[in-house]
Enzyme design. Sequence first.
Site, PDB file in Angstrom:
ATOM      1  N   LYS A 187       1.364  -6.616   3.224  1.00 17.39           N
ATOM      2  CA  LYS A 187      -0.285  -6.768   2.985  1.00 17.39           C
ATOM      3  C   LYS A 187      -0.430  -8.161   1.715  1.00 17.39           C
ATOM      4  O   LYS A 187      -1.197  -9.474   1.984  1.00 17.39           O
ATOM      5  CB  LYS A 187      -1.306  -5.967   2.831  1.00 17.39           C
ATOM      6  CG  LYS A 187      -1.014  -5.034   3.864  1.00 17.39           C
ATOM      7  CD  LYS A 187      -2.687  -3.994   3.663  1.00 17.39           C
ATOM      8  CE  LYS A 187      -2.697  -3.318   2.567  1.00 17.39           C
ATOM      9  NZ  LYS A 187      -2.232  -2.036   2.543  1.00 17.39           N
ATOM     10  N   ARG A 216     -10.083   2.539   5.432  1.00 16.63           N
ATOM     11  CA  ARG A 216      -9.427   2.862   5.340  1.00 16.63           C
ATOM     12  C   ARG A 216      -9.030   4.162   6.125  1.00 16.63           C
ATOM     13  O   ARG A 216      -8.374   4.812   6.012  1.00 16.63           O
ATOM     14  CB  ARG A 216      -8.576   2.913   4.125  1.00 16.63           C
ATOM     15  CG  ARG A 216      -7.177   2.274   3.421  1.00 16.63           C
ATOM     16  CD  ARG A 216      -7.505   2.674   1.745  1.00 16.63           C
ATOM     17  NE  ARG A 216      -6.296   3.125   0.999  1.00 16.63           N
ATOM     18  CZ  ARG A 216      -5.748   1.596   0.980  1.00 16.63           C
ATOM     19  NH1 ARG A 216      -6.434   0.529   0.324  1.00 16.63           N
ATOM     20  NH2 ARG A 216      -4.806   1.069   0.127  1.00 16.63           N
ATOM     21  N   ARG A 219       9.508  -2.215  -5.816  1.00 16.92           N
ATOM     22  CA  ARG A 219       7.708  -3.538  -5.578  1.00 16.92           C
ATOM     23  C   ARG A 219       7.453  -3.639  -6.954  1.00 16.92           C
ATOM     24  O   ARG A 219       7.577  -3.273  -7.879  1.00 16.92           O
ATOM     25  CB  ARG A 219       6.787  -3.184  -4.922  1.00 16.92           C
ATOM     26  CG  ARG A 219       5.694  -3.778  -5.366  1.00 16.92           C
ATOM     27  CD  ARG A 219       4.647  -3.548  -4.113  1.00 16.92           C
ATOM     28  NE  ARG A 219       3.875  -2.621  -3.956  1.00 16.92           N
ATOM     29  CZ  ARG A 219       3.124  -2.273  -3.227  1.00 16.92           C
ATOM     30  NH1 ARG A 219       2.648  -3.157  -2.800  1.00 16.92           N
ATOM     31  NH2 ARG A 219       1.688  -1.417  -3.482  1.00 16.92           N
ATOM     32  N   ARG A 276       3.135  -0.986 -10.343  1.00 17.90           N
ATOM     33  CA  ARG A 276       1.633  -0.505 -10.421  1.00 17.90           C
ATOM     34  C   ARG A 276       1.916   0.329 -10.795  1.00 17.90           C
ATOM     35  O   ARG A 276       3.202   1.348  -9.844  1.00 17.90           O
ATOM     36  CB  ARG A 276       1.113  -0.815  -9.305  1.00 17.90           C
ATOM     37  CG  ARG A 276       0.125  -2.117  -8.808  1.00 17.90           C
ATOM     38  CD  ARG A 276       0.081  -1.973  -7.343  1.00 17.90           C
ATOM     39  NE  ARG A 276      -0.543  -0.409  -6.974  1.00 17.90           N
ATOM     40  CZ  ARG A 276      -1.013  -1.034  -5.260  1.00 17.90           C
ATOM     41  NH1 ARG A 276      -0.861  -1.868  -5.286  1.00 17.90           N
ATOM     42  NH2 ARG A 276      -1.178   0.259  -5.110  1.00 17.90           N
ATOM     43  N   ARG A 291       0.163   8.688  -0.233  1.00 19.58           N
ATOM     44  CA  ARG A 291      -0.670   7.869   0.289  1.00 19.58           C
ATOM     45  C   ARG A 291      -0.368   7.500   2.292  1.00 19.58           C
ATOM     46  O   ARG A 291      -0.497   6.692   2.479  1.00 19.58           O
ATOM     47  CB  ARG A 291      -0.386   6.522  -0.994  1.00 19.58           C
ATOM     48  CG  ARG A 291      -1.009   6.170  -1.609  1.00 19.58           C
ATOM     49  CD  ARG A 291      -0.294   5.501  -3.246  1.00 19.58           C
ATOM     50  NE  ARG A 291      -0.260   4.110  -3.199  1.00 19.58           N
ATOM     51  CZ  ARG A 291       0.824   3.375  -3.077  1.00 19.58           C
ATOM     52  NH1 ARG A 291       1.605   3.676  -4.094  1.00 19.58           N
ATOM     53  NH2 ARG A 291       0.810   1.964  -2.803  1.00 19.58           N
TER      54      ARG A 291
HETATM   55  P1  ADP Z   1      -1.913   0.311  -1.238  1.00 18.95           P
HETATM   56  O1  ADP Z   1      -2.510  -0.564   0.197  1.00 18.95           O
HETATM   57  O2  ADP Z   1      -0.470  -0.209  -1.309  1.00 18.95           O
HETATM   58  O3  ADP Z   1      -1.742   1.561  -1.204  1.00 18.95           O
HETATM   59  P2  ADP Z   1      -4.127  -1.047  -2.398  1.00 18.95           P
HETATM   60  O4  ADP Z   1      -4.173  -2.221  -3.692  1.00 18.95           O
HETATM   61  O5  ADP Z   1      -4.999  -1.679  -1.156  1.00 18.95           O
HETATM   62  O6  ADP Z   1      -2.273  -0.186  -2.733  1.00 18.95           O
HETATM   63  O7  ADP Z   1      -4.692   0.147  -2.890  1.00 18.95           O
HETATM   64  C1  ADP Z   1      -4.492   1.067  -3.849  1.00 18.95           C
HETATM   65  C2  ADP Z   1      -5.337   2.848  -3.933  1.00 18.95           C
HETATM   66  O8  ADP Z   1      -6.424   2.013  -4.576  1.00 18.95           O
HETATM   67  C3  ADP Z   1      -5.552   3.709  -3.103  1.00 18.95           C
HETATM   68  O9  ADP Z   1      -4.312   4.127  -2.786  1.00 18.95           O
HETATM   69  C4  ADP Z   1      -6.292   3.613  -3.635  1.00 18.95           C
HETATM   70  O10 ADP Z   1      -7.030   5.160  -4.577  1.00 18.95           O
HETATM   71  C5  ADP Z   1      -7.425   2.807  -3.560  1.00 18.95           C
HETATM   72  N1  ADP Z   1      -8.441   2.060  -2.320  1.00 18.95           N
HETATM   73  C6  ADP Z   1      -8.427   0.689  -2.018  1.00 18.95           C
HETATM   74  N2  ADP Z   1      -8.468   0.121  -1.269  1.00 18.95           N
HETATM   75  C7  ADP Z   1      -9.302   1.785  -0.443  1.00 18.95           C
HETATM   76  C8  ADP Z   1     -10.752   2.030   0.162  1.00 18.95           C
HETATM   77  N3  ADP Z   1     -10.589   1.432   1.034  1.00 18.95           N
HETATM   78  N4  ADP Z   1     -10.844   3.296   0.241  1.00 18.95           N
HETATM   79  C9  ADP Z   1     -10.906   3.644  -0.788  1.00 18.95           C
HETATM   80  N5  ADP Z   1      -9.894   3.778  -2.155  1.00 18.95           N
HETATM   81  C10 ADP Z   1      -9.144   2.988  -1.920  1.00 18.95           C
END
Ligand code: ADP
Length: 218
Positions: free
Chosen positions: A13, A88, A127, A160, A171
Amino acid sequence: MHLLIMGAPGSGKGTCAVELKNHYSIPHISTGDIFRKAISDKTTTGLLAQSYIDKGQLVPDEITNQIVKERLSEKDCQKGFLLDGFPRNLEQAKALSNILNELNIKLDAAINLEIEDKIVEERIVNRRICSKCGRGYNIISLKPKIEGICDVCGGSLYQRKDDTKETIEERLHIYNNQTKPIITYYNELGILVSVNSNQTPQKVIEDIINQVNSNDNI
Ligand code: ADP
Ligand code: ZN
């Protein structure tokens, strides 16, 4: 162009988002990035979010929905945006529909990156991300020319904190159980664009742009 992009953690993404934001000249709004900034700024939201993020869990909907609502209400989003990492789950998807209704914005496409869990796990542990421009690298399959340095902007690369083997399982579990159902939601709205993400980043982006541009609803 008002777009959102979804896909498992590690599906690419972030990589696609950098390209799409440049291609369509729209702001890239990543809830993950917003939370990481809040954490490094040590804001109240940041402190709250950190405990969930470190465990690989979702930050509660009330907090996340509010953050998205505030960001999408800013002026630069009227002409377009690329939303990344939100929604999500089904609750967030419904909240987004309400927010967009209030703002009188129509979503043009929901891009879904398709990939197998096995590939994603390998991608995530390897990554690395540029601290300056956000580009993603992989120490095995997408190496930077100079170790630890971004090819494009010279920024330093970092890993990260939540990109560990333990957190990935949680996740992926959440993705498969809570996030996948929203694919149906957007399919029913007639704006779903699904792309195979197990290809080179260039090909994935090409497929997305072709499909978004040929989507009848746009
Ligand atoms: P990835 O898609 O690689 O898991 P992101 O950077 O999108 O990484 O998200 C990292 C973390 O941030 C998620 O594991 C979650 O804990 C939190 N997060 C991000 N977006 C949301 C969301 N829409 N709702 C709840 N938690 C979120
Ligand atoms: Zn960079």
